[in-house]
Structure formats: structure tokens, C-alpha cells
Design an enzyme around this catalytic site. Structure first.
Site, PDB file in Angstrom:
ATOM      1  N   CYS A 251       3.438  -7.411  10.010  1.00 59.91           N
ATOM      2  CA  CYS A 251       3.142  -6.263  10.845  1.00 59.91           C
ATOM      3  C   CYS A 251       1.451  -6.582  10.669  1.00 59.91           C
ATOM      4  O   CYS A 251       0.969  -7.421  10.439  1.00 59.91           O
ATOM      5  CB  CYS A 251       3.480  -5.085   9.902  1.00 59.91           C
ATOM      6  SG  CYS A 251       2.606  -4.853   8.493  1.00 59.91           S
TER       7      CYS A 251
ATOM      8  N   CYS B  69      -0.470  -6.583   7.469  1.00 63.21           N
ATOM      9  CA  CYS B  69       0.001  -7.557   6.783  1.00 63.21           C
ATOM     10  C   CYS B  69      -0.932  -8.659   7.381  1.00 63.21           C
ATOM     11  O   CYS B  69      -1.691  -9.553   6.650  1.00 63.21           O
ATOM     12  CB  CYS B  69       1.476  -8.174   6.868  1.00 63.21           C
ATOM     13  SG  CYS B  69       2.375  -6.747   5.728  1.00 63.21           S
TER      14      CYS B  69
END
Length: 121
Positions: A51, A54
Site C-alpha cells: 500500500c 508500506c
């Protein structure tokens, strides 16, 4: 109900070569808790699903390593079974030398530099 004999529970040579998530250490009577893959030497892992947060953590780790002059590989673990095996329930998370040092937030470059003393040796 028929119970399998002890011999029936022992894996055959063919079954030993087939791998599962626990490395074939389980059977129907003794399931084994998933364990994180061992890290040899200094290693850094970003745990998360790819994501935006991340990926931002991974970018900050790369910046920190560059500033420290380190050429340490970064592994991005996206498999939720492996992430959960580290005890992480909130991503992104950062692992250094097989220990989770942060989870649930995007660290800044300076914060990461403070967490990397073991990698610097």
C-alpha cells in the site's frame, strides 16, 4: 472411527520433499505455528501489502541506508501469513535482524537511522 497407525502418520520420502508453510513439521495431531523465515546476518524487512504507507516506509528505509552509506538489501514481505507470523497486526512494519522494531506507522528517515545500529556494524 478408525485411527491411523503411527506408521501411517510418518511422512514418506516423497512427502518429505514437498514443502508447506511450516517446513513439513506438522501433521494432523501436531499443527505447528507459522514462524518467520530466518534472517542470516543483518537484514531489513518491510512488512506490508504494497500500500502507499508500506511503500513510503520502504522509501524512507532506502534513504536512511543511503545516508548511512550501507548497501543492505531490503525485503518487502507482502504475504499476510508471514506478516502475522512476526506478530504484526498493523502495517506497515519494519523488521531489523528478525526483530520487529516498528509497526503501524510510517517512520521518517531520521527515526529509521536511530533504529539501525545493529545493521551499521
Amino acid at each position: 472411527m478408525c485411527k491411523p497407525t503411527e506408521a501411517a502418520l510418518k511422512p514418506t520420502d516423497e512427502e518429505k520433499h514437498t514443502s508447506c508453510c511450516c517446513g513439513n513439521r506438522c501433521n494432523d495431531k501436531t499443527p505447528v505455528k507459522a514462524e518467520p523465515a530466518p534472517i542470516n546476518g543483518s537484514a531489513i524487512k518491510v512488512l506490508g501489502s504494497n500500500c502507499a504507507k508500506c511503500n513510503a516506509l520502504e522509501a524512507a528505509v532506502k534513504e536512511a541506508l543511503k545516508e548511512l552509506g550501507l548497501d543492505t538489501a531490503i525485503e518487502h514481505v507482502t504475504d499476510f501469513t508471514q506478516i502475522a507470523a512476526y506478530g504484526v497486526m498493523s502495517t506497515p512494519a519494519l523488521g531489523v535482524d528478525d526483530k520487529v522494531v516498528s509497526f503501524g506507522k510510517v517512520l521518517k528517515k531520521d527515526e529509521i537511522i536511530k533504529l539501525l545500529p545493529t545493521v551499521q556494524q
